[in-house]
Design an enzyme around this catalytic site. Structure first.
Site, PDB file in Angstrom:
ATOM      1  N   HIS A  73      -3.568  -5.542   1.176  1.00 53.85           N
ATOM      2  CA  HIS A  73      -2.865  -5.799   2.437  1.00 53.85           C
ATOM      3  C   HIS A  73      -2.885  -7.280   2.819  1.00 53.85           C
ATOM      4  O   HIS A  73      -3.816  -7.727   3.501  1.00 53.85           O
ATOM      5  CB  HIS A  73      -3.531  -5.008   3.570  1.00 53.85           C
ATOM      6  CG  HIS A  73      -3.273  -3.554   3.554  1.00 53.85           C
ATOM      7  ND1 HIS A  73      -2.230  -2.965   4.221  1.00 53.85           N
ATOM      8  CD2 HIS A  73      -3.946  -2.538   2.946  1.00 53.85           C
ATOM      9  CE1 HIS A  73      -2.258  -1.643   4.041  1.00 53.85           C
ATOM     10  NE2 HIS A  73      -3.285  -1.369   3.268  1.00 53.85           N
TER      11      HIS A  73
ATOM     12  N   CYS B  26       0.835  -1.204   0.000  1.00 51.63           N
ATOM     13  CA  CYS B  26       0.000   0.000   0.000  1.00 51.63           C
ATOM     14  C   CYS B  26       0.873   1.260   0.000  1.00 51.63           C
ATOM     15  O   CYS B  26       1.488   1.584  -1.011  1.00 51.63           O
ATOM     16  CB  CYS B  26      -0.986  -0.042   1.161  1.00 51.63           C
ATOM     17  SG  CYS B  26      -2.348   1.143   0.995  1.00 51.63           S
TER      18      CYS B  26
ATOM     19  N   GLU C 107      -1.012  -8.673   5.090  1.00 55.23           N
ATOM     20  CA  GLU C 107      -0.794  -8.792   6.538  1.00 55.23           C
ATOM     21  C   GLU C 107      -2.095  -8.648   7.324  1.00 55.23           C
ATOM     22  O   GLU C 107      -2.170  -9.080   8.477  1.00 55.23           O
ATOM     23  CB  GLU C 107       0.234  -7.749   7.012  1.00 55.23           C
ATOM     24  CG  GLU C 107      -0.286  -6.346   7.220  1.00 55.23           C
ATOM     25  CD  GLU C 107      -0.557  -5.567   5.935  1.00 55.23           C
ATOM     26  OE1 GLU C 107      -1.019  -4.412   6.029  1.00 55.23           O
ATOM     27  OE2 GLU C 107      -0.288  -6.104   4.844  1.00 55.23           O
TER      28      GLU C 107
END
Length: 271
Positions: free
Chosen positions: A222, A95, A224
């Site tokens: 994302h 990002c 994570e």
């Protein structure tokens, strides 16, 4: 031996702990390092194999997403980062981290042009912040981070994710297998710019790219934030379906975790 990962933080980056958690989970030796500490002790990079630029809103995106942070790095650490790349190490930007890598000229770095800005991440086509789940498909065979992954459902949260390259550069990236992810519909066919499947208007539905070596990855979604299946919006529905069918359901969403696992395994296999 555990590969050493440096996760950079500071000045509005806010996904450092989640990203460090993901790397820890797959067996890395992880250290979260403030950018100021890294510029003061540049030798830290010499002990690391993986460098991470996490998501967030560095400098509040006031001068454009990732630009101010990229300038700080370019003025203080760029020689060391180029040396880091030459040693065959890995870099991932997620990002805001992707935006930083693009502004640094580390992606796509066509024809070895590290440091030359060649593409852009523009304001979302609808001119608003988009926070939603999307589906992306792996397109590249050269990227170290995506080995064994076909597609994944994953969240985005950004205001400037609209990937742009001129016709010549886009053609070069396609020919060099540097488009890593594309946004797709639920049936896995290309989004073809259709909202919300392509959430930002990105050219050719590009959600992530790599350099020509496959060692540097930048992606807008994302991973994570999606390694736990509990985070997914359809978790409870799928859990209930699994219960009725009397089958187990994994608490880990493997495709997202594999982004980090592939990076760690790349160095473990070298030992």
């Amino acid at each position: 031996m555990k590969p050493k990962v440096i996760v950079i933080t500071g000045y509005g980056i806010n996904c450092d702990e989640e990203t460090a958690f993901a790397f820890n989970k797959v067996g890395a030796d992880v250290e979260i390092v403030h950018i100021n500490d890294l510029t003061e002790d540049k030798s830290k990079l010499k002990s690391a194999q993986i460098l991470v630029f996490p998501g967030g809103f560095s400098y509040g995106d006031d001068t454009g997403s990732g630009k101010a942070f990229a300038n700080k790095i370019k003025n203080n650490l760029f020689t060391e980062i180029k040396d880091f790349i030459k040693r065959g190490n890995l870099i991932i930007g997620i990002c805001n981290g992707f935006q930083i890598l693009v502004n640094l000229g580390l992606l796509p770095a066509a024809n070895g042009g590290y440091g030359e800005k060649q593409v852009a991440l523009l304001h979302n086509q609808k001119a608003r912040f988009e926070c939603r789940w999307v589906k992306i498909r792996v397109e590249s065979n050269i990227c170290v981070f995506t080995k064994g992954i076909k597609e994944m459902n994953i969240p985005i949260a950004h205001g400037e994710g609209n990937f742009y390259a001129d016709e010549k550069m886009m053609s070069k990236m396609n020919d060099s297998d540097q488009v890593v992810f594309r946004y797709v519909k639920e049936d896995s066919t290309l989004a073809e710019g259709e909202f919300p499947f392509n959430p930002n208007g990105a050219l050719e539905d590009v959600a992530g790219i790599c350099d020509e070596t496959g060692h540097i990855l930048g992606m807008m979604p994302h991973p994570e934030r999606s390694i736990s299946f509990l985070s997914h919006p359809d978790y409870y529905e799928k859990r209930e379906q699994a219960r009725r069918r009397k089958i187990a359901i994994s608490e880990i969403y493997e495709p997202a975790l594999m982004i980090f696992e592939n990076a760690v395994n790349y160095f473990k296999q070298k030992d």
